[in-house]
Write a protein that holds these residues in place. Structure first.
Motif, PDB file in Angstrom:
ATOM      1  N   UNK A  69     -75.250 -34.695 -41.229  1.00  0.00           N
ATOM      2  CA  UNK A  69     -75.583 -33.694 -42.236  1.00  0.00           C
ATOM      3  C   UNK A  69     -75.528 -32.309 -41.613  1.00  0.00           C
ATOM      4  N   UNK A  70     -75.559 -31.323 -42.493  1.00  0.00           N
ATOM      5  CA  UNK A  70     -75.608 -29.931 -42.054  1.00  0.00           C
ATOM      6  C   UNK A  70     -77.041 -29.603 -41.631  1.00  0.00           C
ATOM      7  N   UNK A  71     -77.184 -28.746 -40.639  1.00  0.00           N
ATOM      8  CA  UNK A  71     -78.524 -28.352 -40.215  1.00  0.00           C
ATOM      9  C   UNK A  71     -79.215 -27.565 -41.325  1.00  0.00           C
ATOM     10  N   UNK A  72     -80.528 -27.563 -41.280  1.00  0.00           N
ATOM     11  CA  UNK A  72     -81.345 -26.779 -42.202  1.00  0.00           C
ATOM     12  C   UNK A  72     -81.858 -25.542 -41.460  1.00  0.00           C
ATOM     13  N   UNK A  77     -79.985 -20.487 -38.617  1.00  0.00           N
ATOM     14  CA  UNK A  77     -79.940 -19.948 -39.979  1.00  0.00           C
ATOM     15  C   UNK A  77     -78.490 -19.661 -40.404  1.00  0.00           C
ATOM     16  N   UNK A  78     -77.697 -19.092 -39.509  1.00  0.00           N
ATOM     17  CA  UNK A  78     -76.298 -18.778 -39.816  1.00  0.00           C
ATOM     18  C   UNK A  78     -75.451 -20.032 -40.026  1.00  0.00           C
ATOM     19  N   UNK A  79     -75.802 -21.115 -39.345  1.00  0.00           N
ATOM     20  CA  UNK A  79     -75.029 -22.358 -39.446  1.00  0.00           C
ATOM     21  C   UNK A  79     -75.509 -23.262 -40.572  1.00  0.00           C
ATOM     22  N   UNK A  80     -76.613 -22.885 -41.214  1.00  0.00           N
ATOM     23  CA  UNK A  80     -77.237 -23.745 -42.218  1.00  0.00           C
ATOM     24  C   UNK A  80     -76.814 -23.442 -43.647  1.00  0.00           C
ATOM     25  N   UNK A  81     -76.240 -22.275 -43.876  1.00  0.00           N
ATOM     26  CA  UNK A  81     -75.876 -21.931 -45.249  1.00  0.00           C
ATOM     27  C   UNK A  81     -74.693 -20.973 -45.249  1.00  0.00           C
ATOM     28  N   UNK A  82     -74.102 -20.832 -46.402  1.00  0.00           N
ATOM     29  CA  UNK A  82     -72.959 -19.946 -46.539  1.00  0.00           C
ATOM     30  C   UNK A  82     -71.664 -20.631 -46.163  1.00  0.00           C
ATOM     31  N   UNK A  83     -70.585 -19.841 -46.209  1.00  0.00           N
ATOM     32  CA  UNK A  83     -69.278 -20.431 -45.937  1.00  0.00           C
ATOM     33  C   UNK A  83     -68.565 -19.801 -44.746  1.00  0.00           C
ATOM     34  N   UNK A  84     -69.314 -19.098 -43.880  1.00  0.00           N
ATOM     35  CA  UNK A  84     -68.719 -18.513 -42.678  1.00  0.00           C
ATOM     36  C   UNK A  84     -68.809 -19.443 -41.474  1.00  0.00           C
ATOM     37  N   UNK A  85     -69.848 -20.270 -41.427  1.00  0.00           N
ATOM     38  CA  UNK A  85     -70.066 -21.197 -40.317  1.00  0.00           C
ATOM     39  C   UNK A  85     -70.943 -22.334 -40.802  1.00  0.00           C
ATOM     40  N   UNK A  86     -70.770 -23.495 -40.175  1.00  0.00           N
ATOM     41  CA  UNK A  86     -71.608 -24.648 -40.509  1.00  0.00           C
ATOM     42  C   UNK A  86     -71.734 -25.545 -39.284  1.00  0.00           C
TER      43      UNK A  86
END
Length: 169
Positions: free
Chosen positions: A6-9, A53-62
Motif C-alpha cells: 500500500x501507499x504510505x500514510x 507527507x510528500x509521498x503519501x498524497x498527490x500525484x508528484x511522488x508516491x
C-alpha cells in the motif's frame, strides 16, 4: 507468507524512517542507494515527516510499502516525476528485506507503483540499477523492466537504465 502492499500514510514517518535505515544497513546498500546509513540517521524528525507527507498524497511522488500480517515493514519502492523523461515516473529506493525476498513483494511493489503511475498519466516507469547488482537486475526483469541500452555514471559507479512500459502491460 501474507502481506499487504500500500501507499504510505502521512503520519507514518517513523515507520518510513525505520525502513529506510534498515535498507541502508543492507550489505549491498552501497550498490543500491546514493545515501548512507550515517547520513540518513542524522536527519531530523522534520525531514522524515516532510518526506512521508510528500509521498503519501498527490500525484508528484508516491511511496509504496510491503507490510507483513504481523506489522513488519519489509519492502518499499518510491515513484518520482522523471525530470529527464516527461510523462514517465522514476522508481527509486527499492528494497525488500532479506528473509522476505522471493515471496512476491517486489512484484507487488512494482505493480502498485505501475497502477499509481498509470492513474496519474505516466506511460512508463524507469529505474537505474548498478551494473554489479545482479540480484536486483534479475528481479527487475521479472517485473517487466528491460534495459534501454543507456548507462549512467553516478557517485557509486555505472548503472543500467531500465524501463517498464505501462501501456502494454
Amino acid at each position: 507468507m501474507s502481506f499487504a502492499v500500500r501507499r504510505v500514510a502521512p503520519g507514518e514517518w517513523a515507520e518510513v524512517r525505520a525502513l529506510r535505515l534498515r535498507a541502508l544497513a543492507d550489505p549491498v546498500a552501497h550498490l543500491a542507494f546514493l545515501d548512507t546509513l550515517e547520513h540518513a540517521s542524522e536527519q531530523p524528525e522534520e525531514f522524515w515527516q516532510d518526506r512521508t507527507r510528500n509521498a503519501a498524497s498527490g500525484d508528484q511522488a508516491a511511496q509504496f510499502v510491503a507490510v507483513s500480517e504481523d506489522g513488519d515493514w519489509f519492502g518499499t519502492a518510491t515513484v518520482l516525476d522523471n525530470r529527464d523523461r516527461p510523462g514517465a515516473g522514476l522508481v527509486v529506493g527499492v528494497y525488500v528485506a532479506d528473509g522476505y525476498r522471493g515471496a512476491g513483494a517486489i512484484e507487488g511493489l512494482f505493480d502498485a507503483a505501475a497502477t499509481w503511475a498509470g492513474q496519474t498519466g505516466r506511460a512508463a516507469l524507469y529505474l537505474e540499477v548498478h551494473v554489479d547488482n545482479h540480484r536486483a537486475q534479475r528481479a527487475y526483469e521479472r517485473c517487466g523492466f528491460v534495459r534501454t541500452g543507456e548507462i549512467t555514471t553516478l557517485d557509486n559507479g555505472q548503472e543500467y537504465v531500465m524501463v517498464r512500459s505501462l501501456t502494454t502491460r
